[in-house]
Enzyme design. Structure first.
Site, mmCIF file in Angstrom:
data_model
loop_
_atom_site.group_PDB
_atom_site.id
_atom_site.type_symbol
_atom_site.label_atom_id
_atom_site.label_comp_id
_atom_site.label_asym_id
_atom_site.label_seq_id
_atom_site.Cartn_x
_atom_site.Cartn_y
_atom_site.Cartn_z
ATOM 1 N N ASN A 1 1.833 4.646 -14.078
ATOM 2 C CA ASN A 1 0.446 4.828 -13.651
ATOM 3 C C ASN A 1 0.277 5.960 -12.647
ATOM 4 O OD1 ASN A 1 -1.017 3.059 -15.186
ATOM 5 N ND2 ASN A 1 -1.476 1.631 -13.529
ATOM 6 N N ASP B 1 -1.594 -5.850 -16.580
ATOM 7 C CA ASP B 1 -1.139 -4.467 -16.456
ATOM 8 C C ASP B 1 -0.004 -4.333 -15.437
ATOM 9 O OD1 ASP B 1 -2.975 -3.807 -18.349
ATOM 10 O OD2 ASP B 1 -4.394 -2.847 -16.989
ATOM 11 N N ASP C 1 -8.128 9.516 3.116
ATOM 12 C CA ASP C 1 -7.451 8.220 3.185
ATOM 13 C C ASP C 1 -6.142 8.262 2.399
ATOM 14 O OD1 ASP C 1 -9.494 7.237 4.700
ATOM 15 O OD2 ASP C 1 -10.279 5.859 3.194
ATOM 16 N N ARG D 1 -7.449 4.899 9.143
ATOM 17 C CA ARG D 1 -7.788 6.185 9.739
ATOM 18 C C ARG D 1 -7.367 7.291 8.781
ATOM 19 N NH1 ARG D 1 -3.303 5.991 14.582
ATOM 20 N NH2 ARG D 1 -1.428 6.161 13.265
#
Length: 292
Positions: free
Chosen positions: A147, A73, A177, A158
């Site tokens: 994608n 992919d 995140d 963090r």
């Protein structure tokens, strides 16, 4: 017909398959071209002397009739960047692990090429994203994604604080995140791993999926492809990165913006004769039963 081959680098199986397919095509009076992304001869060029090679997106006056991906992919994502805007149909032969985008088996490669030449292989259009990176200082840059586009934490594990707008209307400010904006094609990739929804390929929509949101009420959204999603950082965020299809990256700072909408040109792909949900059941093991 002129076939362009796009190979996964350093993949011996891709070079072996290229060495098998190029003589098969040239014996039928078709031309084979190995496509590179720069001025260096691509992987496999030296082992198939009867194939030409070109660098960058193939242009007129001798455009490709077909592009053939030998890889997984990730190689298909490279092919999308190279030939997607030209409307050249792409046939993916899977040498990777999952193969959502490269559905044809190497053993059936000649049969797939024959069907493509005969016009008996179905084609579909895969929506892509136009992703504009607009820094506060400096010129904007636009890339196209098959994608997804992802705004995420850099090297530091963090939370980052990002805001998102739909057209001019605020959606939310997220402590996460990261955020993923995915096409229907990309919905089975990183978006799926982050618990985002699966969209079937024909839908004109995109997903906005938070990655590990600090507030559990921040849920994935399905948005119209005609809209524009704008993403930026609050003043407290640092070391944030934008990636496009995992192939291109830029650092983001407060004041920079990322604007995402539907790209003008979709990617044209040859479809496997397997149904979409047949592929999902096979790749995602939906019919597998756990044993104790």
């Amino acid at each position: 017909m002129r076939f362009g081959f796009i190979l996964k680098p350093d993949k011996p199986e891709a070079e072996a398959l290229l060495a098998r397919l190029v003589p098969w095509l040239t014996a039928r009076r078709h031309e084979a071209v190995v496509v590179a992304e720069d001025d260096v001869a691509p992987a496999g060029a030296e082992i198939v002397p009867e194939a030409n090679f070109c660098s960058g997106p193939p242009e007129a006056p001798r455009p490709l009739d077909f592009a053939v991906v030998l890889g997984g992919d990730g190689t298909m994502l490279r092919a999308s960047a190279l030939v997607g805007t030209s409307g050249i149909p792409v046939l993916g032969i899977n040498l990777g692990r999952l193969g959502f985008l490269t559905p044809f088996d190497p053993a059936a490669a000649e049969a797939a090429l024959s069907a493509a030449l005969a016009g008996t292989l179905a084609r579909s259009e895969r929506m892509r994203l136009s992703v504009t990176y607009a820094p506060r200082h400096g010129p904007a840059v636009t890339r196209v994604a098959l994608n997804d586009a992802v705004v995420h934490q850099g090297e530091m594990a963090r939370l980052i604080e990002v805001w998102a707008r739909l057209n001019r209307a605020p959606i939310a400010t997220y402590r996460v995140d990261g955020l993923i904006v995915a096409t229907p094609t990309g919905s089975t990739g990183y978006n799926l791993a982050a618990a985002g929804p699966i969209l079937t390929p024909g839908q004109s929509a995109m997903t906005l999926t938070p990655i590990c949101a600090h507030a559990l009420t921040h849920r994935p959204l399905v948005l119209s492809s005609s809209a524009t999603i704008t993403i930026g950082l609050t003043d407290s965020s640092r070391a944030v990165v934008l990636t496009v299809d995992g192939q291109w990256a830029r650092s983001l700072l407060p004041g920079d913006e990322v604007r995402i909408t539907q790209a003008a040109a979709p990617l044209v792909v040859f479809e496997s004769r397997k149904g979409y949900f047949d592929i999902l059941r096979e790749k995602l093991h939906w019919d597998a039963r756990n044993s104790c």
